[in-house]
Design a protein around this motif. Structure first.
Motif, PDB file in Angstrom:
ATOM      1  N   HIS A  40      -1.982  -0.660  -2.544  1.00  0.00           N
ATOM      2  CA  HIS A  40      -1.452   0.594  -2.739  1.00  0.00           C
ATOM      3  C   HIS A  40      -1.144   1.551  -1.264  1.00  0.00           C
ATOM      4  O   HIS A  40      -1.949   2.490  -1.509  1.00  0.00           O
ATOM      5  CB  HIS A  40      -2.675   1.210  -3.825  1.00  0.00           C
ATOM      6  CG  HIS A  40      -2.486   0.470  -4.902  1.00  0.00           C
ATOM      7  ND1 HIS A  40      -1.539   0.345  -6.144  1.00  0.00           N
ATOM      8  CD2 HIS A  40      -3.494  -0.365  -5.631  1.00  0.00           C
ATOM      9  CE1 HIS A  40      -1.856  -0.404  -6.964  1.00  0.00           C
ATOM     10  NE2 HIS A  40      -2.825  -0.946  -6.685  1.00  0.00           N
ATOM     11  N   CYS A  56       4.881   2.725  -9.273  1.00  0.00           N
ATOM     12  CA  CYS A  56       3.702   1.899  -9.069  1.00  0.00           C
ATOM     13  C   CYS A  56       2.895   2.017 -10.235  1.00  0.00           C
ATOM     14  O   CYS A  56       2.623   3.052 -10.846  1.00  0.00           O
ATOM     15  CB  CYS A  56       3.107   1.855  -7.927  1.00  0.00           C
ATOM     16  SG  CYS A  56       1.658   0.494  -7.725  1.00  0.00           S
ATOM     17  N   CYS A 108      -0.207   2.318 -10.237  1.00  0.00           N
ATOM     18  CA  CYS A 108      -1.110   3.622  -9.882  1.00  0.00           C
ATOM     19  C   CYS A 108      -0.653   4.966  -9.920  1.00  0.00           C
ATOM     20  O   CYS A 108      -1.449   5.827  -9.682  1.00  0.00           O
ATOM     21  CB  CYS A 108      -1.731   3.086  -8.463  1.00  0.00           C
ATOM     22  SG  CYS A 108      -0.529   3.494  -7.188  1.00  0.00           S
ATOM     23  N   CYS A 154       4.571   1.633  -3.559  1.00  0.00           N
ATOM     24  CA  CYS A 154       3.459   0.917  -3.076  1.00  0.00           C
ATOM     25  C   CYS A 154       3.997  -0.696  -2.823  1.00  0.00           C
ATOM     26  O   CYS A 154       4.891  -1.187  -3.318  1.00  0.00           O
ATOM     27  CB  CYS A 154       2.284   0.855  -4.101  1.00  0.00           C
ATOM     28  SG  CYS A 154       1.488   2.247  -4.313  1.00  0.00           S
TER      29      CYS A 154
HETATM   30 ZN   LIG Z   1       0.033   1.737  -6.288  1.00  0.00          ZN
END
Ligand SMILES: [Zn+2]
Length: 305
Positions: free
Chosen positions: A172, A182, A184, A189
């Motif tokens: 990340h 992403c 996240c 990322c």
């Molecule tokens: Zn990420």
């Protein structure tokens, strides 16, 4: 009298499967288990408790004493063993996993045992350092390429955990802030490009078709893999710049299925390092040796008293 060694239990909860091992004090796996990872926090916890129960019963029948149990999970795990965030486990958030496991394991194995909870890739990194490809290498970085990307750095022979235990979220960091979102929540990322999902995105079809095709010498698959290897190498070059490791160990499903990819990455890494590459000492890049059990073995190693 037959003398048997003490053991620790390691359980590795992945996005798709839950692997367990019984590890003796010489580092040998004496029993193992494997189940599918279900959806939802309660079901996930139940599967890990079942794996522990099964392995504890096996230990008992083999005459081993269980000294500890380690659990590896894909996400942010605090040093106290709380799972804060796990984007690849739908519905699992802010779970005080270690406290829960102590309580549940105690009901199945009523002796004093050490219980640890660790990030799954951190556990796999430790396993590769202690008894896998990175054995004897005190400055190494492990990167696991699965559905996502995870990993950990071992520096000075110790796992780099950070202040809270969250270090090593190697998938990340941003490769392209204008890139796709992403899991996240950030954009572009490294994981978006260089994971199993990233390979699928690049190919426009399941990544496994590419790795399988490349293994059979399919030209088109090899071309996709070559392009993919540049994304992998770009991120590795960043890790070299940050950590200056002696060795990089590459694990996870994507790498284990593809021998051509490893050599492509080795070729691409010096180029990805730019001009500095000519003046650096290039790290050795090796495939992980412990296979899909690495996380479970690492969790068991970390649970040794
Ligand atoms: Zn990420």
């Amino acid at each position: 009298m037959n003398v048997v060694s003490p053991v620790t239990i390691g359980i590795d909860l992945g996005g798709s499967k839950c692997a367990g091992v019984l590890l003796d004090d010489t580092g040998q796996v004496v029993a193992s288990s494997r189940t599918v990872t279900p959806v939802g926090a309660d079901a996930v916890i139940a599967v890990m408790v079942d794996a522990f129960g099964e392995l504890a019963a096996q230990a008992q029948s083999l005459g081993h004493t269980v000294l500890g149990a380690g659990v590896g999970v894909p996400g942010l795990v605090t040093k106290a063993g709380s799972l804060r965030y796990a984007p690849h486990l739908f519905g699992v958030l802010e779970v005080p996993l270690r406290d829960l496991m102590i309580e549940k394991f105690k009901s199945l194995y009523p002796h004093d045992i050490v219980v640890v909870v660790e990030n799954d890739n951190t556990a796999a990194a430790w396993a590769e350092h202690v008894c896998g490809a990175g054995q004897g290498r005190d400055e190494m970085v492990y990167v696991g390429f699965g559905t996502g990307i995870g990993g950990a750095a071992v520096m000075g022979g110790r796992l780099l955990r950070g202040k809270h235990g969250f270090a090593g979220e190697l998938g990340h960091f941003t490769i392209d802030r204008d890139g796709p979102k992403c899991v996240c929540g950030r954009y572009g990322c490294w994981e978006v490009y260089a994971s199993g999902n990233g390979l699928g995105r690049l190919a426009g079809r399941p990544g496994i078709e590419i790795t399988d095709g490349a293994a059979k010498g399919d030209e088109e698959a090899l071309a996709v893999l070559k392009k993919f290897s540049v994304y992998v190498a770009d991120g590795l070059a960043d890790l070299v710049a940050i950590f200056d490791p002696e060795m990089i160990v590459l694990g996870g499903g994507v790498l284990s299925r593809s021998e051509p990819l490893l050599s492509m990455v080795r070729d691409a890494l010096p180029i990805a390092l730019g001009d500095a590459g000519d003046h650096r000492v290039m790290p050795t890049v090796l495939a992980a040796r412990l296979g899909p059990q690495a996380g479970a073995i690492g969790a068991a190693l970390l649970a040794r008293p």
